[in-house]
Scaffold this active site. Structure first.
Site, PDB file in Angstrom:
ATOM      1  CB  CYS A  39       6.310 -18.023  27.608  1.00  0.00           C
ATOM      2  SG  CYS A  39       5.896 -17.917  29.330  1.00  0.00           S
ATOM      3  CD  GLU A  40      12.897 -20.492  30.164  1.00  0.00           C
ATOM      4  OE1 GLU A  40      13.314 -21.467  29.538  1.00  0.00           O
ATOM      5  OE2 GLU A  40      13.638 -19.701  30.762  1.00  0.00           O
ATOM      6  CG  HIS A  41       9.253 -17.181  32.840  1.00  0.00           C
ATOM      7  ND1 HIS A  41       9.662 -15.964  32.341  1.00  0.00           N
ATOM      8  CD2 HIS A  41      10.366 -17.801  33.284  1.00  0.00           C
ATOM      9  CE1 HIS A  41      10.977 -15.851  32.491  1.00  0.00           C
ATOM     10  NE2 HIS A  41      11.427 -16.959  33.040  1.00  0.00           N
ATOM     11  CG  HIS A  42       3.508 -17.452  32.532  1.00  0.00           C
ATOM     12  ND1 HIS A  42       4.428 -16.521  32.112  1.00  0.00           N
ATOM     13  CD2 HIS A  42       3.079 -17.054  33.751  1.00  0.00           C
ATOM     14  CE1 HIS A  42       4.547 -15.572  33.038  1.00  0.00           C
ATOM     15  NE2 HIS A  42       3.746 -15.869  34.042  1.00  0.00           N
TER      16      HIS A  42
ATOM     17  CD  GLN B 176      10.263 -12.032  21.533  1.00  0.00           C
ATOM     18  OE1 GLN B 176       9.203 -12.048  22.151  1.00  0.00           O
ATOM     19  NE2 GLN B 176      10.576 -11.072  20.682  1.00  0.00           N
TER      20      GLN B 176
ATOM     21  CG  HIS C 294       5.353 -13.072  24.981  1.00  0.00           C
ATOM     22  ND1 HIS C 294       6.294 -13.970  25.438  1.00  0.00           N
ATOM     23  CD2 HIS C 294       5.973 -12.339  24.027  1.00  0.00           C
ATOM     24  CE1 HIS C 294       7.437 -13.767  24.791  1.00  0.00           C
ATOM     25  NE2 HIS C 294       7.270 -12.786  23.935  1.00  0.00           N
TER      26      HIS C 294
ATOM     27  CB  CYS D 157       2.370 -15.379  29.837  1.00  0.00           C
ATOM     28  SG  CYS D 157       3.857 -14.620  29.190  1.00  0.00           S
TER      29      CYS D 157
HETATM   30 ZN   LIG Z   1       5.348 -16.011  30.202  1.00  0.00          ZN
END
Ligand SMILES: [Zn+2]
Length: 181
Positions: free
Chosen positions: A83-86, A124, A152, A154
């Protein structure tokens, strides 16, 4: 600009060492002394190898042994991404349906193309769309549908700490979109 693999590994090793030291870890402990290098190689050579277009799999087409217009489905393709956020993993499966026109792809190519787009920091939703768009171009068909079901980390390891929920993303094109209406 894409840096050389060696430069990428050296730079990430340097910065990851700083992250570990900032957290108060003792890098003289032999158990973790080589962790920065290991993490750097993992990101460059494995988890983010799909950022390098040279790694796109060579497609092999098959032009006989199928009936144009008859749907083909490939189910339970492994999805294992970041995941590119976490920068935490998300993983699950992809199902692909398409209606061939003049050619089909060798079955393992679907796994390799999904895996190529998984190996980069992702959303995703975008991953699903990238697979549809790429397969639509390669297969020269508008009629394609991709569904990804994933968990996920995260969501389960932090934040909501929900270990049961799954995210399902669906992109339908052509007749698959029309059938839904
Ligand atoms: Zn994430």
């Amino acid at each position: 600009m894409i840096l050389s693999t060696e430069t990428q590994i050296e730079t990430i090793e340097h910065h990851f060492k700083a992250i570990m030291e900032t957290l108060g870890l003792d890098l003289s402990d032999p158990s973790i002394a080589t962790t920065p290098k290991r993490v750097a190689k993992m990101y460059v050579e494995e988890l983010c190898s799909g950022l390098n277009p040279d790694n796109f799999p060579t497609p092999t087409f098959i032009t006989e042994g199928f009936t144009p217009g008859e749907m083909i489905e490939i189910q339970n393709i492994t999805v294992s991404s970041l995941c590119e956020h976490h920068f935490l993993p998300f993983f699950g499966t992809a199902n692909i349906s398409y209606i061939p026109t003049t050619k089909i792809l060798g079955l393992s190519k679907f796994n390799r193309i999904v895996d190529y787009f998984c190996r980069r920091p992702q959303l995703q939703e975008r991953l699903t769309k990238q697979i549809v768009e790429t397969l639509s171009l390669l297969l020269e068909t508008e009629d394609i549908s991709v569904t990804i079901r994933a968990r996920h980390l995260c969501v389960s390891l932090r934040g909501a700490r929900d270990t049961a929920s799954e995210t399902i993303t669906v992109v339908r094109r052509g007749v698959f979109e029309e059938r839904r209406r």
